[in-house]
Structures are given as C-alpha cells and as structure tokens.
Motif scaffolding. Structure first.
Motif, PDB file in Angstrom:
ATOM      1  N   TYR A 315      14.406   3.735  53.135  1.00 55.46           N
ATOM      2  CA  TYR A 315      13.425   4.653  53.712  1.00 55.46           C
ATOM      3  C   TYR A 315      12.776   5.514  52.626  1.00 55.46           C
ATOM      4  O   TYR A 315      11.561   5.720  52.625  1.00 55.46           O
ATOM      5  N   ALA A 316      13.580   6.019  51.688  1.00 54.35           N
ATOM      6  CA  ALA A 316      13.042   6.834  50.597  1.00 54.35           C
ATOM      7  C   ALA A 316      12.121   6.006  49.709  1.00 54.35           C
ATOM      8  O   ALA A 316      11.087   6.489  49.240  1.00 54.35           O
ATOM      9  N   LEU A 317      12.477   4.743  49.500  1.00 59.23           N
ATOM     10  CA  LEU A 317      11.631   3.863  48.690  1.00 59.23           C
ATOM     11  C   LEU A 317      10.325   3.553  49.412  1.00 59.23           C
ATOM     12  O   LEU A 317       9.260   3.486  48.800  1.00 59.23           O
ATOM     13  N   ARG A 318      10.417   3.370  50.714  1.00 60.26           N
ATOM     14  CA  ARG A 318       9.228   3.033  51.496  1.00 60.26           C
ATOM     15  C   ARG A 318       8.238   4.191  51.543  1.00 60.26           C
ATOM     16  O   ARG A 318       7.027   3.987  51.393  1.00 60.26           O
ATOM     17  N   SER A 391      19.818   3.096  58.313  1.00 64.12           N
ATOM     18  CA  SER A 391      19.113   4.258  58.849  1.00 64.12           C
ATOM     19  C   SER A 391      18.540   5.055  57.669  1.00 64.12           C
ATOM     20  O   SER A 391      19.034   4.966  56.548  1.00 64.12           O
ATOM     21  N   PRO A 392      17.476   5.836  57.899  1.00 60.36           N
ATOM     22  CA  PRO A 392      16.852   6.586  56.799  1.00 60.36           C
ATOM     23  C   PRO A 392      17.807   7.474  56.007  1.00 60.36           C
ATOM     24  O   PRO A 392      17.643   7.643  54.804  1.00 60.36           O
ATOM     25  N   ASP A 393      18.831   8.027  56.675  1.00 58.75           N
ATOM     26  CA  ASP A 393      19.766   8.894  55.952  1.00 58.75           C
ATOM     27  C   ASP A 393      20.925   8.120  55.330  1.00 58.75           C
ATOM     28  O   ASP A 393      21.782   8.708  54.665  1.00 58.75           O
ATOM     29  N   ALA A 431      14.151  -1.440  63.995  1.00 59.82           N
ATOM     30  CA  ALA A 431      13.420  -0.343  63.343  1.00 59.82           C
ATOM     31  C   ALA A 431      14.103   0.964  63.695  1.00 59.82           C
ATOM     32  O   ALA A 431      14.444   1.196  64.863  1.00 59.82           O
ATOM     33  N   TRP A 432      14.312   1.811  62.681  1.00 55.25           N
ATOM     34  CA  TRP A 432      14.941   3.118  62.893  1.00 55.25           C
ATOM     35  C   TRP A 432      13.882   4.210  63.015  1.00 55.25           C
ATOM     36  O   TRP A 432      12.839   4.141  62.373  1.00 55.25           O
ATOM     37  N   SER A 433      14.195   5.244  63.810  1.00 56.36           N
ATOM     38  CA  SER A 433      13.352   6.441  63.809  1.00 56.36           C
ATOM     39  C   SER A 433      13.614   7.211  62.521  1.00 56.36           C
ATOM     40  O   SER A 433      14.676   7.086  61.904  1.00 56.36           O
ATOM     41  N   ALA A 434      12.654   8.015  62.102  1.00 56.88           N
ATOM     42  CA  ALA A 434      12.729   8.700  60.808  1.00 56.88           C
ATOM     43  C   ALA A 434      13.880   9.690  60.725  1.00 56.88           C
ATOM     44  O   ALA A 434      14.325  10.040  59.631  1.00 56.88           O
ATOM     45  N   ASP A 435      14.400  10.162  61.879  1.00 58.76           N
ATOM     46  CA  ASP A 435      15.503  11.126  61.855  1.00 58.76           C
ATOM     47  C   ASP A 435      16.866  10.450  61.979  1.00 58.76           C
ATOM     48  O   ASP A 435      17.892  11.136  62.090  1.00 58.76           O
ATOM     49  N   SER A 436      16.889   9.127  61.985  1.00 62.62           N
ATOM     50  CA  SER A 436      18.132   8.328  62.014  1.00 62.62           C
ATOM     51  C   SER A 436      18.910   8.453  63.324  1.00 62.62           C
ATOM     52  O   SER A 436      20.061   8.022  63.402  1.00 62.62           O
TER      53      SER A 436
END
Length: 495
Positions: A315-318, A391-393, A431-436
């Motif tokens: 997520y951080a890379l994206r 997940s993003p986190d 697909a994950w939501s941005a808040d994980s």
C-alpha cells in the motif's frame, strides 16, 4: 497501577465468573515485544478504551517531548494471543483459553487515524467495453480509474460524472494488466499482443508506440517505488516467455532483461529495498537486484505454479507520496522524502515480508531480503490460490481461492485467523480498504462481498454483475470501489 506483587493467578480454563474475582498481572508491549512500561495489576473487566487511556499515560511518561509525540494521539488496537480485545479482557482470555499463570502480554498496534465506510451500493453501472473487463485500477491519489479489457482497449473513467473519459486504443489483443506509476504521470499496460504501452492519464494519448521485446503475452507490471526515484521513471514487465524486462519510461528503452525462469511468470512486485520479486509456473520465486538485474536468491518450496505475490509494504509503495486525502508535496524532493517516510512507517524498521500463493493449495511467508528459507508454510485452502494481498497496515493478509473461500491471516506471524464463507463460486480477486478494517472479494458467483476483518464476519453483500467478476479495486482514498467482469460492465460502488 503497577504492582510488585503477583495477584492470585487463575487457571486458563477458569470461567469468566471466577476470573472476575482476581486481578490480572499484564504488560503492554509493541509488536516487537518492547514493553511500554512496568507490569500492571489490571481488573479483568478492563476493555480496549481503558487500555487506550492506560497506554497513553505510559507513553506520555516515557516521552521526551509529550507535546509533539504523535503516539499520544494515535488510536491503538490491543491483541492477546493474536485475538483483538473488543470487550472485557476476561472474555478474550476465556475464549482463547489463555493461561494467566504468567504475565499476560497485551500487544498494542497503531491503527489508521481515519475510518473508511463500507461500500454498500452500486452508484453506476457503466457500459462501454465490448468484451470482458479483465483489470481495474485506481491511481495513487484515487482521482483516476482505468480498466483493461478483452476488447483490446483501456478505458479511463470520470469519477465525478461516472462516465467514460478516454478510450485508449493501440493494443491488438486482450489487455491483461495495467499499472499506475506512484506519481500518476504514467499508466502502463500489457497485453496478449506481447507489447507494453504507456499512456498519459490526463489526455488519454499514447506515450509513443508499443514497446516490444517480449516473445509472449505480458502478464504483470510493476513500477519503481517513489521513495527510490522521483519522478518515477523505471518499471518492469513480466511475460509468459519467462523473462522480466526493466524499462525507462522517458527514453522508452529496455534497460536490461532478467531471464532465469523456465516457464511463464504470473506475478511481479518491485519492492522498496531495491529488489524485484517474480513468481512463475516453474514453481519458483526469484529475487532480483533492481539496479543490474542480477539474481539475488531463488525461493523454493512450492510444488506447483505460483500464482500470486503480496508485499507487506504494497500500500505504501502504491500510494507513494500521497496521504489518505490524496495530497502530496508539490516539490519533487519533498514528495520523494514523504514517500520514504511513509514507506519507513509501513515497515516499522523491519525487512519487507512476501507471501506467495500457489496451485499447490499452500502459501509461504518469506523475508526475501535476508534469507531464502521460508518463515512459514500456510495450509488450509482446499483448491488453488488465486490471489493474496496484505492489508495497508501490514497487520493482516488475505487469500482467495477456487475453494470459494477467503482466509484471513496474521501479517506478522502467518498464523491463521479465520475463514470467510459466503461465496458459492471461486474467489478471483481481493481489495482492502485504506484503513485495513474491511476486505472486498470478487467471485465467479457474480457477487462481491465486503468482510469486516475485526469482527470476522460479512459486512455487505454486493450483487449487481450479471456474470463472473474478474477484477476489483478499492480507491486508496477509501471513498469508492470499482469492479469489472465477464458481463463487460464496469461498476462503481459507494457508501
């Protein structure tokens, strides 16, 4: 509240009514096991809210500068033996049959400061593609959406008017994959025609002609991370011919080719540590040096095709320099610095973790920058695994399989958490939501479902497609999701 004396301990199988008679000796620790303070004498009915207040007091006491310490305003989740504490601490202890003979370790982990609402309705069903939609992808800032199709075109969509914006023509066969650069300057596409193409997201114009070199169809694309180079210039393409090519988007030239796989490559990831990872039908995963294309190590263990790779920092890379509101610094140097800050926050100072999913029904967790030995072998699926995604986190990762199930795993240890059951067909993509907190799955059964990772249950059922749903993506900003499939329709989903 600190206690030098141990309270009367209670056996692990003691019912909650008995547990309530005695206090617990506990200690708050971070994910690395570092204690936030001394051992504490806690009442068993303490919950997440009380633990939050307690943790902030401990962090405040140890902080050199409490006024500017972000830790004191960050919301935290608390875990005991991998189980999140959502009610009274005693209930979690009884449910997990945890022994309280020893000091109870309560792990705290920061949560996102924003909350994404579950998408609940289809806001637009947009026709336009003449064949199945094979891929959908939001840009890094969430302001653009593209879809690739079996009709040889890519379409850009206007998210405000929910109408087609540009039709990108140039490929002569199915468009199999699309990828945005982290600075949103380029959209890359690869197809059955063995060609790679670059597009301008604003005008929809092609950035030159096809970039040729692959002998067979292009299966996956990945861009260099923004914290390594900004503006983003290099990207790589993986092909069924077993090779990976690294390209310069400005010069439109192939810088070097990486060939070691003996069969088709199914997935490629460009990590944040100067490494490129490829997974192949030859059952292996290769780790390459992104600067010169040399093999760093080969990861073996799978007994069949490796279909999917997931990076803990994906997520951080994206999203690169963009925060959760879609904003970034205007200055390139500042944007690169912000991307690096966000990447470091995603790693927590640890090496990237990689998860691979295979046709052999298993997954492996790796730390590929340090060792070729897998950290964990994960079993449980009854059929081949299509997609794995962190997940993003980085707290969780999920896996989707032909066995109609979605499974949730601990992103740090690889420990199995739960199975999500509800689909009646193979699950293709996640697909994950941005808040994980939420996970979306797309299935052969023509539906999508939204799952609550914390409560471990179905949150929303999203029917609407008339046939198999091949592709799904959730905006990095969390406000919208998009899906496409065999019915040739692109659907936008909102709260």
């Amino acid at each position: 509240m600190a206690s030098n004396k141990r309270a009367r301990a209670t056996p692990a199988t003691t019912p909650a009514t008995t547990l309530a008679d005695a206090n617990l000796i506990a200690q708050l620790v971070d994910v690395d096991g570092v204690a936030a303070g001394p051992e504490l004498d806690l009442p068993p009915d303490v919950g997440a809210r009380e633990l939050q207040s307690l943790l902030r007091e401990l962090l405040r006491a140890s902080s050199a500068n409490p006024e500017d310490d972000d830790r004191l305003t960050t919301p935290y989740a608390f875990y005991v033996d991998g189980e999140e504490v959502t009610g009274a601490l005693a209930a979690t202890i009884v449910e997990r049959k945890i022994s309280v003979e020893q000091v109870l370790k309560i792990v705290y982990q920061p949560q996102s400061v924003f909350r994404v609402r579950a998408v609940t309705r289809c806001s637009a069903a947009i026709a336009g593609h003449a064949e199945a939609v094979l891929s959908v992808a939001f840009s890094s800032d969430g302001k653009h959406l593209a879809s690739g199709s079996g009709d040889s075109t890519i379409r850009m969509w206007n998210l405000d008017s929910q109408a087609p914006k540009h039709t990108l023509k140039g490929h002569t066969n199915w468009v199999l994959c699309i990828a945005w650069s982290a600075d949103n300057v380029y959209l890359a596409s690869g197809g059955m025609d063995s060609a790679v193409r670059l597009w301008d997201p604003i005008t929809g114009e092609a950035r030159g002609g096809p970039m040729k070199g692959h002998k067979k169809h292009v299966t996956a694309l990945a861009w260099e991370p923004a914290h390594v180079a900004y503006p983003v210039v290099r990207f790589c393409s993986a092909s069924a011919d077993g090779s990976v090519r690294v390209w310069d988007a400005v010069r439109r030239a192939c810088l070097f080719t990486m060939s070691a796989h003996t069969k088709a490559i199914a997935s490629v990831k460009w990590g944040g540590e100067g490494l490129i990872y490829t997974a192949s039908r030859d059952t292996t995963i290769y780790v390459w040096d992104a600067n010169d294309g040399k093999v760093v190590r080969q990861l073996k263990g799978h007994g069949h095709w490796v279909n999917s790779l997931a990076l803990s920092t994906e997520y951080a890379l994206r999203t690169g320099p963009y925060d959760h509101t879609g904003k970034k610094p205007e200055n390139d140097a500042q944007a690169k610095a912000q991307a690096l800050t966000r990447y470091k926050a995603a790693t927590g100072g640890k090496p990237e973790r990689l998860v691979s999913g295979s046709d052999d029904y298993t997954m492996f967790m790796w730390e590929p920058s340090t060792t070729k030995t897998p950290l964990q072998r994960l079993t449980g699926h009854q059929q081949l695994i299509n997609h794995v995604l962190f997940s993003p986190d980085g707290r969780y990762f999920a896996s989707a399989s032909f066995d109609k199930g979605v499974k949730l795993w601990d992103g740090l240890t690889g420990k199995f958490i739960t199975s999500f059951r509800g689909h009646v067909g193979a699950v293709y993509q996640l697909a994950w939501s941005a808040d994980s907190r939420l996970l979306m799955s797309a299935s052969k059964d023509s539906t999508m479902k939204v799952w609550d990772a914390r409560l471990k249950k179905l949150k929303e059922d999203l029917p609407g497609h008339a046939d198999e749903v091949y592709a799904v993506d959730w905006s990095p900003m969390g406000t919208k999701a998009a899906s496409g499939g065999k019915d040739k329709m692109l659907r936008l989903w909102m709260h």
